[in-house]
Design an enzyme around this catalytic site. Structure first.
Site, PDB file in Angstrom:
ATOM      1  N   ALA A 164      -7.356   8.390  12.730  1.00  0.00           N
ATOM      2  CA  ALA A 164      -8.445   8.644  13.668  1.00  0.00           C
ATOM      3  C   ALA A 164      -9.276   9.794  13.124  1.00  0.00           C
ATOM      4  CB  ALA A 164      -7.900   8.994  15.054  1.00  0.00           C
TER       5      ALA A 164
ATOM      6  N   ALA B  74      -6.288  11.888   0.603  1.00  0.00           N
ATOM      7  CA  ALA B  74      -6.793  13.157   0.075  1.00  0.00           C
ATOM      8  C   ALA B  74      -7.255  13.017  -1.370  1.00  0.00           C
ATOM      9  CB  ALA B  74      -5.709  14.229   0.186  1.00  0.00           C
TER      10      ALA B  74
ATOM     11  N   VAL C   2       5.281  13.300 -11.862  1.00  0.00           N
ATOM     12  CA  VAL C   2       5.305  14.523 -12.664  1.00  0.00           C
ATOM     13  C   VAL C   2       6.745  14.963 -12.908  1.00  0.00           C
ATOM     14  CG1 VAL C   2       4.666  16.962 -12.722  1.00  0.00           C
ATOM     15  CG2 VAL C   2       3.050  15.268 -11.831  1.00  0.00           C
TER      16      VAL C   2
ATOM     17  N   VAL D  11      -0.882   9.446   8.690  1.00  0.00           N
ATOM     18  CA  VAL D  11      -1.067   9.487  10.136  1.00  0.00           C
ATOM     19  C   VAL D  11      -2.531   9.740  10.497  1.00  0.00           C
ATOM     20  CG1 VAL D  11       1.263  10.295  10.526  1.00  0.00           C
ATOM     21  CG2 VAL D  11      -0.579  11.963  10.286  1.00  0.00           C
TER      22      VAL D  11
ATOM     23  N   LYS E  65     -14.669   4.856  17.299  1.00  0.00           N
ATOM     24  CA  LYS E  65     -14.057   5.873  18.138  1.00  0.00           C
ATOM     25  C   LYS E  65     -15.156   6.699  18.800  1.00  0.00           C
ATOM     26  CE  LYS E  65     -11.211  10.047  18.026  1.00  0.00           C
ATOM     27  NZ  LYS E  65     -10.398  10.957  17.198  1.00  0.00           N
TER      28      LYS E  65
ATOM     29  N   ILE F 255      -8.278  14.298   8.333  1.00  0.00           N
ATOM     30  CA  ILE F 255      -9.182  13.764   7.318  1.00  0.00           C
ATOM     31  C   ILE F 255     -10.428  14.639   7.205  1.00  0.00           C
ATOM     32  CG2 ILE F 255     -10.725  11.816   6.811  1.00  0.00           C
ATOM     33  CD1 ILE F 255      -8.466   9.964   7.619  1.00  0.00           C
TER      34      ILE F 255
ATOM     35  N   GLY G  98      -2.632  10.657  -4.951  1.00  0.00           N
ATOM     36  CA  GLY G  98      -3.656   9.709  -4.503  1.00  0.00           C
ATOM     37  C   GLY G  98      -3.776   9.740  -3.001  1.00  0.00           C
TER      38      GLY G  98
END
Length: 501
Positions: free
Chosen positions: A51, A17, A186, A48, A79, A347, A14
């Protein structure tokens, strides 16, 4: 080649990503495929990546997310760029500001006009002509597509946000659209004995999850792409030797600044990401040059407020999977590779990976051609971002530690060497096709860290000295006046908590 139609997609993991992947797949293909996401509340996420860079605006828009609700529910802030402190030499500061700088001219980038003015001693700073920089330094922000009365673009921006809250926000978006979430860890990954593909997962509960296509969003664990398929890894630690980070939140302080900070210290660098409810902080370093205790001391002694937790260590290896898509497993996020968060690309790499998967989606079966193209594009994207990050290190002028001295003398990729040589000699920079960072981003790092070419494009000589002075004076005035007229960043954030009338 697997000619079996892909109907059932299983996302393992989860966090940011996993839920980014689920959200875009269900938005675009929700009626054509079944999507199952398996995650465990017992497994922590790196988190992390708080941003971002401007392409996230397009991603959220593609999902149809309400911006104010998104900012409100993720404790987000705006930002406008990243301020780099001490990267040239201690005491230096510059910003990689988003959006355009100056005015576009055919065949000639604006920075050549600024270079000419510098030769003539006019005294303009390159960032006098950046609306994002001027607004950021005043803690101002408003949504502005164009500057009124002139043919100039407005503000380009991105967000800071709590990555965990963003994942929860996307989960609330996904589940009503049909994404099935299964809680569990898993126990075993089952591979087809003939073609080596993943066929099902056995969970600790005993439940089994079958799929046609599996998306590995297990982060640095890389459970499917690495531990199950042994895909292999291209190690870049000889260029980017940092292998550790400490992360810690601290109390928020006012004002909430609309920019990220990347602060160089003698043995590493520190990030500062201001959210509404806290500030995200971290220290990136190499265990070869800095002990964990030294890193912790550096981080905790440079916080703006009281630490809200014990610093959490993250160990990593910089590089990429030799294949981001192997057999019937696609790796998205940190499972596909790791680049330190110096330019806030983590991201973005998740989102671009999912966009790429959609374009290459194997509706009628997985083909070698589609998989190879996915991997080719992924490789190019990783390498281009890698070069941009290395650039910051290579151009440092610090002499206060062996850490920074070794960066100054290290060999670099030939692709980056060509860019440095070209800009140093002629002030030219060319954006490769589909490259994430535009020419203006490269220009800011070059100039900010001390590479100021003496050569300029011949087109700038078409202006007489007084004409150049007038042009730049007028542009500077436009940027300053426009930034002053914007509302405050604080007022914009407050408006996100007000219900529409």
């Amino acid at each position: 080649m697997n000619t079996k139609a892909v109907k059932n997609v299983v996302i393992l993991g989860g966090g940011t990503a996993g839920w980014i992947t689920a959200s875009l797949l269900v938005k675009v293909l929700g009626k054509a495929i079944n999507i199952t996401l398996v995650e465990s509340d017992d497994i922590g996420i790196v988190g992390v990546g708080e941003a971002t860079i401007p392409p996230i605006i397009n991603f959220n828009a593609a999902l149809g997310l309400d911006e104010k609700a998104f900012i409100r529910e993720t404790q987000g802030s705006i930002k406008l760029g990243i301020q780099f402190e001490n990267w040239g030499k201690p005491g230096d500061s510059y910003m990689h500001a988003f959006g355009a700088i100056g005015k576009e001219f055919p065949f000639c980038n604006f920075h050549h006009f600024w270079l000419k003015s510098k030769q003539q001693g006019m005294g303009f700073d390159f960032w006098d002509f950046s609306l994002a920089y001027q607004a950021a330094r005043q803690n101002n922000f408003a949504k502005l597509a164009r500057i009124e009365g002139v043919n100039l673009p407005g503000l380009s921006y991105a967000y800071h946000f709590d990555a965990g809250l963003y994942a929860q926000f996307l989960r609330r978006f996904c589940e009503p659209l049909g994404v099935k979430r299964i809680e569990g860890t898993v126990k075993k990954v089952h591979l087809d004995p003939v073609n080596g593909e993943v066929i099902r997962l056995t969970l600790a509960s005993g439940n089994e999850v079958e799929g046609d296509l599996f998306v590995d969003c297990t982060g640095l664990h890389s459970l499917l792409i690495d531990k199950s398929l042994n895909t292999g890894f291209e190690d870049w630690s000889h260029w980017l030797p940092a292998d550790s980070a400490l992360a810690v939140p601290c109390e928020s302080v006012q004002p909430i600044t609309p920019y990220t900070k990347a602060i160089a210290h003698p043995k590493g660098w520190q990030w500062r990401i201001p959210l509404q409810h806290r500030i995200g902080n971290g220290f990136v370093y190499s265990s070869k040059y800095c002990s964990d205790d030294e890193a912790k001391q550096t981080l905790l002694s440079n916080l703006d407020g009281k630490a809200l937790a014990e610093p959490r260590k993250i160990s990593f290896r910089t590089g990429r999977r030799l294949k981001q898509w192997n057999r019937n497993v696609v790796s998205i996020g940190l499972s596909s590779g790791f680049l330190e968060p110096l330019e806030s690309t983590s991201i973005h790499l998740i989102q671009s990976g999912v966009f790429r998967l959609l374009k290459c989606f194997p509706h009628s079966g997985i083909t070698d051609a589609a998989r190879d193209e996915f991997n080719r594009q992924s490789k190019v994207e990783f390498e281009q971002i890698r070069d941009f990050i290395i650039l910051h290190y290579k151009l440092n002028n610090r002499g206060d530690s062996q850490y920074w001295k070794d960066y100054q003398t290290m060999d670099i990729p030939e692709s980056l060497r060509r860019k440095i040589d070209l800009f140093s000699a002629s002030g030219l920079i060319f954006r490769e096709q589909d490259e994430l960072f535009a020419e203006v981003a490269w220009q800011q790092v070059f100039i900010g860290q001390g590479i100021v070419p003496t050569d300029t494009h011949p087109l700038v000589n078409a202006l007489k000295e007084e004409q150049l002075q007038d042009l730049l004076s007028n542009l500077k005035a436009v940027m300053q006046l426009t930034s002053q007229r914007l509302g405050s960043h604080a007022d914009f954030l407050q408006s996100c908590h007000l219900k529409d009338m």
